[in-house]
Each structure stands twice: as structure tokens, then as C-alpha cells.
Design a protein around this motif. Structure first.
Motif, PDB file in Angstrom:
ATOM      1  N   ASP A  14       3.895   5.933 -15.792  1.00 14.68           N
ATOM      2  CA  ASP A  14       2.971   4.883 -15.644  1.00 14.68           C
ATOM      3  C   ASP A  14       4.093   3.524 -15.729  1.00 14.68           C
ATOM      4  N   GLY A  15       5.302   3.864 -15.441  1.00 14.98           N
ATOM      5  CA  GLY A  15       6.062   2.725 -15.046  1.00 14.98           C
ATOM      6  C   GLY A  15       7.073   2.227 -16.404  1.00 14.98           C
TER       7      GLY A  15
ATOM      8  N   TYR B 170       9.835  -4.912 -24.202  1.00  9.61           N
ATOM      9  CA  TYR B 170      11.340  -5.387 -23.694  1.00  9.61           C
ATOM     10  C   TYR B 170      11.540  -4.597 -22.332  1.00  9.61           C
ATOM     11  N   LYS B 171      11.768  -5.040 -21.249  1.00  9.47           N
ATOM     12  CA  LYS B 171      11.873  -4.392 -19.865  1.00  9.47           C
ATOM     13  C   LYS B 171      10.990  -2.986 -20.014  1.00  9.47           C
ATOM     14  N   ASN B 172       9.739  -3.099 -20.018  1.00 11.69           N
ATOM     15  CA  ASN B 172       8.710  -2.059 -19.837  1.00 11.69           C
ATOM     16  C   ASN B 172       9.058  -0.803 -20.882  1.00 11.69           C
TER      17      ASN B 172
ATOM     18  N   ASN C  68      10.310  14.317 -19.553  1.00  5.39           N
ATOM     19  CA  ASN C  68      11.618  14.321 -19.641  1.00  5.39           C
ATOM     20  C   ASN C  68      12.295  13.062 -18.742  1.00  5.39           C
ATOM     21  N   LYS C  69      11.611  12.350 -17.842  1.00  6.61           N
ATOM     22  CA  LYS C  69      11.922  11.131 -17.215  1.00  6.61           C
ATOM     23  C   LYS C  69      11.867   9.892 -17.844  1.00  6.61           C
ATOM     24  N   THR C  70      10.806   9.929 -18.651  1.00 12.28           N
ATOM     25  CA  THR C  70      10.504   8.647 -19.438  1.00 12.28           C
ATOM     26  C   THR C  70      10.617   8.551 -20.844  1.00 12.28           C
TER      27      THR C  70
END
Length: 166
Positions: free
Chosen positions: A31-32, A65-67, A99-101
């Protein structure tokens, strides 16, 4: 209730929850946001460690902070919500991880139990040592082999200590 009785109660509640296997699943939805997930044990009374991670979680969530987002995960009881103190922390109610976010903070008393499944899914994690005197907790109370605990620490992205003793 005396301190000794509280500690005994805590250890017994941890022993029963540690016997349950927790199975994490890989989630590919994004979701960013980057998610910081604090694992926490279910306790029968308020503990300083739980209060600290709830406060840290709230601080991260409030700043956005920064998403970054943050949540508390009680992996042994997904629907648990602490009743011992007031908190506005977000709760994660499933064991799906990306595992990416996702980045997971494991308390030292959970290191061996939860690190290996995260390693298998390639999910990054750190070990949050709030009580340095409990580094061998899993070995003494659950019979985990020292090498399994050592493996968890060696594969952590970093190890956090939040007191003069740790």
C-alpha cells in the motif's frame, strides 16, 4: 500479589503460549507504506516491555514519518488487546507478512521462536532487548537449543537495547 507470584504467573503464561506453533504467511499486497511490526507476548498483568512497545508504536504511527506505519502483533492471540493501560496503538490481526514492506521487532524472550519463520520468508527483523537478563529465557524455560537462539541473533538486522542494563 507479590512480585515473585507475578513473575511465576508470567512465566507460566509464556510457557503455555510458547508451546503453540505460529505460522506466518507471505503477503504480496503493498500500500506504499513501510510497516514496523512489534511482536508482543500476551500477559496477565501490565509489564514494562509491553508498555514500551505500545508507546514506540504510537510514536511511529503519530509521526507518519516518510510513509511508515506501525502496529502491535500478539502472534499467540491475534484478537488480544491490552486492558492494563490506555493505548492508541494499532493492532495487526493476522500473520501475513510482506518481505518488501514489513520489518518486525521481536522481543528477546521470543527470539528463537519467531526469528526462524521470518528468516524462511526473507522478512527483515531486529531483536528488541528490553531486559538483558532474559537473553537465555527461551533456553531455560522452553528448552530451546542455544544454537537456535544464537542463529536468531546472528541473522537479525540489528539488536536494540533500551536501558542502561542492555
Amino acid at each position: 500479589m507479590s512480585f515473585f507470584n507475578k513473575l511465576t504467573s508470567y512465566i507460566l503464561s509464556m510457557k503455555s503460549s510458547n508451546e503453540r506453533k505460529v505460522t506466518y504467511k507471505l503477503n504480496i499486497n503493498e500500500d506504499g507504506y513501510k510497516n514496523i511490526i512489534f511482536l508482543s507476548p500476551v500477559t496477565d498483568y501490565p509489564s514494562g516491555g509491553n508498555i514500551v512497545v505500545h508507546n514506540q508504536c504510537e510514536t511511529i504511527s503519530n509521526f507518519l514519518y516518510k510513509n511508515f506505519k506501525s502496529s502491535i502483533l500478539y502472534p499467540d492471540k491475534l484478537d488480544y488487546k491490552t486492558k492494563w493501560f490506555k493505548t492508541n496503538a494499532n493492532y495487526k490481526r493476522d500473520l501475513n507478512l510482506n518481505n518488501k514492506t514489513d520489518f518486525v521487532l521481536i522481543p528477546e524472550i521470543y527470539a528463537a521462536k519467531h526469528a526462524n519463520p521470518l528468516i524462511d520468508l526473507n522478512v527483515k527483523y531486529a531483536i528488541n532487548v528490553q531486559n538483558g537478563y532474559l537473553l537465555d529465557f527461551e533456553s531455560k524455560f522452553y528448552g530451546y537449543d542455544f544454537n537456535k537462539i544464537k542463529h536468531a541473533y546472528q541473522n537479525a538486522c540489528f539488536i536494540i537495547g533500551n536501558s542502561d542494563d542492555t
